[in-house]
Design a protein around this motif. Sequence first.
Motif, PDB file in Angstrom:
ATOM      1  N   ALA A 184     -22.431  25.592  48.981  1.00  0.00           N
ATOM      2  CA  ALA A 184     -23.710  25.430  48.652  1.00  0.00           C
ATOM      3  C   ALA A 184     -23.892  25.392  47.320  1.00  0.00           C
ATOM      4  CB  ALA A 184     -24.709  26.570  48.903  1.00  0.00           C
ATOM      5  N   PHE A 185     -23.597  26.242  46.356  1.00  0.00           N
ATOM      6  CA  PHE A 185     -23.856  26.326  44.882  1.00  0.00           C
ATOM      7  C   PHE A 185     -23.316  25.260  43.917  1.00  0.00           C
ATOM      8  CE2 PHE A 185     -24.872  31.123  45.484  1.00  0.00           C
ATOM      9  CZ  PHE A 185     -25.829  30.866  44.674  1.00  0.00           C
ATOM     10  N   PRO A 186     -22.087  24.683  44.334  1.00  0.00           N
ATOM     11  CA  PRO A 186     -21.753  23.288  43.378  1.00  0.00           C
ATOM     12  C   PRO A 186     -22.427  22.213  43.724  1.00  0.00           C
ATOM     13  CG  PRO A 186     -19.589  24.567  44.441  1.00  0.00           C
ATOM     14  CD  PRO A 186     -20.943  25.217  45.028  1.00  0.00           C
ATOM     15  N   ALA A 187     -22.793  22.113  45.001  1.00  0.00           N
ATOM     16  CA  ALA A 187     -23.693  20.699  45.255  1.00  0.00           C
ATOM     17  C   ALA A 187     -25.050  20.815  45.176  1.00  0.00           C
ATOM     18  CB  ALA A 187     -23.306  20.523  46.742  1.00  0.00           C
ATOM     19  N   ALA A 188     -25.877  21.824  45.012  1.00  0.00           N
ATOM     20  CA  ALA A 188     -27.065  21.973  44.977  1.00  0.00           C
ATOM     21  C   ALA A 188     -27.561  21.531  43.715  1.00  0.00           C
ATOM     22  CB  ALA A 188     -27.521  23.504  45.384  1.00  0.00           C
ATOM     23  N   PRO A 189     -28.800  20.972  43.594  1.00  0.00           N
ATOM     24  CA  PRO A 189     -29.446  20.586  42.091  1.00  0.00           C
ATOM     25  C   PRO A 189     -29.644  22.101  41.446  1.00  0.00           C
ATOM     26  CG  PRO A 189     -30.967  20.365  43.975  1.00  0.00           C
ATOM     27  CD  PRO A 189     -29.664  20.574  44.397  1.00  0.00           C
ATOM     28  N   ARG A 190     -29.539  22.051  40.144  1.00  0.00           N
ATOM     29  CA  ARG A 190     -29.610  23.160  39.316  1.00  0.00           C
ATOM     30  C   ARG A 190     -30.571  22.757  38.055  1.00  0.00           C
ATOM     31  NH1 ARG A 190     -24.575  21.364  37.416  1.00  0.00           N
ATOM     32  NH2 ARG A 190     -24.524  21.434  34.968  1.00  0.00           N
ATOM     33  N   VAL A 191     -31.235  23.918  37.523  1.00  0.00           N
ATOM     34  CA  VAL A 191     -31.996  23.751  36.259  1.00  0.00           C
ATOM     35  C   VAL A 191     -31.051  24.570  35.064  1.00  0.00           C
ATOM     36  CG1 VAL A 191     -34.016  24.109  35.216  1.00  0.00           C
ATOM     37  CG2 VAL A 191     -33.906  23.774  37.521  1.00  0.00           C
ATOM     38  N   ASP A 192     -30.884  23.669  34.028  1.00  0.00           N
ATOM     39  CA  ASP A 192     -30.138  24.167  32.888  1.00  0.00           C
ATOM     40  C   ASP A 192     -31.424  24.210  31.925  1.00  0.00           C
ATOM     41  OD1 ASP A 192     -27.722  24.493  34.029  1.00  0.00           O
ATOM     42  OD2 ASP A 192     -27.019  22.318  33.238  1.00  0.00           O
ATOM     43  N   PHE A 193     -31.128  25.381  30.842  1.00  0.00           N
ATOM     44  CA  PHE A 193     -31.835  25.636  29.863  1.00  0.00           C
ATOM     45  C   PHE A 193     -31.870  24.255  28.896  1.00  0.00           C
ATOM     46  CE2 PHE A 193     -33.684  27.278  25.835  1.00  0.00           C
ATOM     47  CZ  PHE A 193     -34.847  27.752  26.126  1.00  0.00           C
ATOM     48  N   GLY A 194     -30.832  23.826  28.576  1.00  0.00           N
ATOM     49  CA  GLY A 194     -30.643  22.694  27.762  1.00  0.00           C
ATOM     50  C   GLY A 194     -29.097  22.407  27.815  1.00  0.00           C
ATOM     51  N   PRO A 195     -28.741  21.414  26.874  1.00  0.00           N
ATOM     52  CA  PRO A 195     -27.267  21.100  26.895  1.00  0.00           C
ATOM     53  C   PRO A 195     -26.318  22.077  26.474  1.00  0.00           C
ATOM     54  CG  PRO A 195     -28.574  20.079  24.730  1.00  0.00           C
ATOM     55  CD  PRO A 195     -29.381  20.954  25.804  1.00  0.00           C
ATOM     56  N   LYS A 196     -26.544  23.068  25.763  1.00  0.00           N
ATOM     57  CA  LYS A 196     -25.737  24.197  25.421  1.00  0.00           C
ATOM     58  C   LYS A 196     -25.574  24.989  26.424  1.00  0.00           C
ATOM     59  CE  LYS A 196     -26.574  23.573  20.277  1.00  0.00           C
ATOM     60  NZ  LYS A 196     -27.066  24.447  19.274  1.00  0.00           N
ATOM     61  N   ASP A 197     -26.619  24.951  27.408  1.00  0.00           N
ATOM     62  CA  ASP A 197     -26.675  26.399  28.525  1.00  0.00           C
ATOM     63  C   ASP A 197     -25.374  25.942  29.517  1.00  0.00           C
ATOM     64  OD1 ASP A 197     -27.341  28.200  30.216  1.00  0.00           O
ATOM     65  OD2 ASP A 197     -28.970  27.095  31.024  1.00  0.00           O
ATOM     66  N   ARG A 198     -24.518  26.971  29.690  1.00  0.00           N
ATOM     67  CA  ARG A 198     -23.460  27.050  30.494  1.00  0.00           C
ATOM     68  C   ARG A 198     -23.222  28.223  31.244  1.00  0.00           C
ATOM     69  NH1 ARG A 198     -23.534  22.942  28.381  1.00  0.00           N
ATOM     70  NH2 ARG A 198     -21.810  21.790  27.079  1.00  0.00           N
ATOM     71  N   LEU A 199     -24.629  28.842  31.566  1.00  0.00           N
ATOM     72  CA  LEU A 199     -24.732  29.942  32.550  1.00  0.00           C
ATOM     73  C   LEU A 199     -24.519  29.691  34.041  1.00  0.00           C
ATOM     74  CD1 LEU A 199     -27.562  31.931  30.937  1.00  0.00           C
ATOM     75  CD2 LEU A 199     -25.125  32.416  30.790  1.00  0.00           C
ATOM     76  N   GLN A 200     -25.134  28.736  34.152  1.00  0.00           N
ATOM     77  CA  GLN A 200     -25.233  28.207  35.915  1.00  0.00           C
ATOM     78  C   GLN A 200     -23.500  27.959  36.154  1.00  0.00           C
ATOM     79  OE1 GLN A 200     -28.825  29.075  34.730  1.00  0.00           O
ATOM     80  NE2 GLN A 200     -27.879  27.148  33.810  1.00  0.00           N
ATOM     81  N   THR A 201     -23.032  26.947  35.465  1.00  0.00           N
ATOM     82  CA  THR A 201     -21.556  26.552  35.537  1.00  0.00           C
ATOM     83  C   THR A 201     -20.825  27.770  35.436  1.00  0.00           C
ATOM     84  OG1 THR A 201     -21.303  25.519  33.316  1.00  0.00           O
ATOM     85  CG2 THR A 201     -22.279  24.098  35.081  1.00  0.00           C
ATOM     86  N   ARG A 202     -20.859  28.349  34.647  1.00  0.00           N
ATOM     87  CA  ARG A 202     -20.049  29.729  34.580  1.00  0.00           C
ATOM     88  C   ARG A 202     -20.358  30.499  35.880  1.00  0.00           C
ATOM     89  NH1 ARG A 202     -20.933  33.956  29.831  1.00  0.00           N
ATOM     90  NH2 ARG A 202     -21.339  31.988  28.883  1.00  0.00           N
ATOM     91  N   PHE A 203     -21.382  31.061  36.549  1.00  0.00           N
ATOM     92  CA  PHE A 203     -21.524  31.513  37.459  1.00  0.00           C
ATOM     93  C   PHE A 203     -20.859  30.876  38.740  1.00  0.00           C
ATOM     94  CE2 PHE A 203     -24.064  32.222  41.392  1.00  0.00           C
ATOM     95  CZ  PHE A 203     -23.757  33.457  41.394  1.00  0.00           C
ATOM     96  N   VAL A 204     -21.099  29.601  38.856  1.00  0.00           N
ATOM     97  CA  VAL A 204     -20.175  29.015  39.910  1.00  0.00           C
ATOM     98  C   VAL A 204     -18.923  29.005  39.864  1.00  0.00           C
ATOM     99  CG1 VAL A 204     -20.329  26.679  41.042  1.00  0.00           C
ATOM    100  CG2 VAL A 204     -22.348  27.559  40.196  1.00  0.00           C
ATOM    101  N   ARG A 205     -18.356  28.688  38.661  1.00  0.00           N
ATOM    102  CA  ARG A 205     -16.888  28.692  38.670  1.00  0.00           C
ATOM    103  C   ARG A 205     -16.608  30.064  39.064  1.00  0.00           C
ATOM    104  NH1 ARG A 205     -13.541  24.978  37.200  1.00  0.00           N
ATOM    105  NH2 ARG A 205     -14.493  23.058  36.220  1.00  0.00           N
TER     106      ARG A 205
END
Length: 296
Positions: A184-205
């Motif tokens: 679910a997490f890798p495929a779902a649409p997400r909201v990033d704060f900006g181009p430098k924001d890696r929090l969501q992708t780090r959490f998913v990995r």
Amino acid sequence: MYDRARLATLSAVVEEGSFEAAAALLKITPSAVSQRIKALERQSRQILVRRSRPCVATEAGQTLLRLARQIAVLEDSVARSLGDDDATALHLPIAVNADSVTHWFLRAVVPLAARYGVRLDLHVDDEEHTAALLREGAVIGAVTTSATPVQGCAVQPIGATRYRPVAARPVYDRWFAGRDPATAFPAAPRVDFGPKDRLQTRFVRTLTHRPCTGPAHRVPAADGYHDAVRAGLGWGLFTDAPARAAADSGRIVLLDAERHLDVPLYWQHWTLSTPVLDALTGAVQEVAARVLVPPS
């Protein structure tokens, strides 16, 4: 020996972004600003300022900018010790990430500004990039994820920001309800704060060991980011207390009550010791200790 008035002018040009604005701050003419900068460049045999919009310091200019701001801090300290009430308000440029500004940092620096009469200048950037502003001489201190001290700086761990994954009910129903989080997490649409924001992708990995493949929306404004997640644009990471409060009120769904992402933070600052800088460090450490997850 570099002339202090010329150094102060360099600092004003970079702080204000133009020769005209620097002239207004220093109460001199733009021509005088230009003459001082040119004289400083002749002395150093280097171009110190890129005449862009806004004006920015070159690499050589960054070295002298740091010197200019250290001199200003020391002069302020001397003026205070001599009881000079007419001294110019000290300019305090500080780099800090948006979540810290929103949730705790202002509680540390606003009372400081009132007590010492300083001018705060917060440079808001991603916590993985704020240390670069220290290296450039743009700021005197930074909230950062870097534990390696910048040259001429000291570093202390101040705790970690805890993030939890959340989404609006429609996003939860469409992408997460009854599904394996690993898919679910890798495929779902997400909201990033900006181009430098890696929090969501780090959490998913960390959670799934998979890359994110869903659409990534960018909303680079603190209030706007939270509003976008609540409105159903995609899932995102909220800091711990707001995530739990919003979930308890039914405004969003906490996607995983057990898993979270902790981002360790450090306070890096000049090793220069003055009453104002020491009070700034003390205030940051005190407020962070009350709000952040204790450093490991």
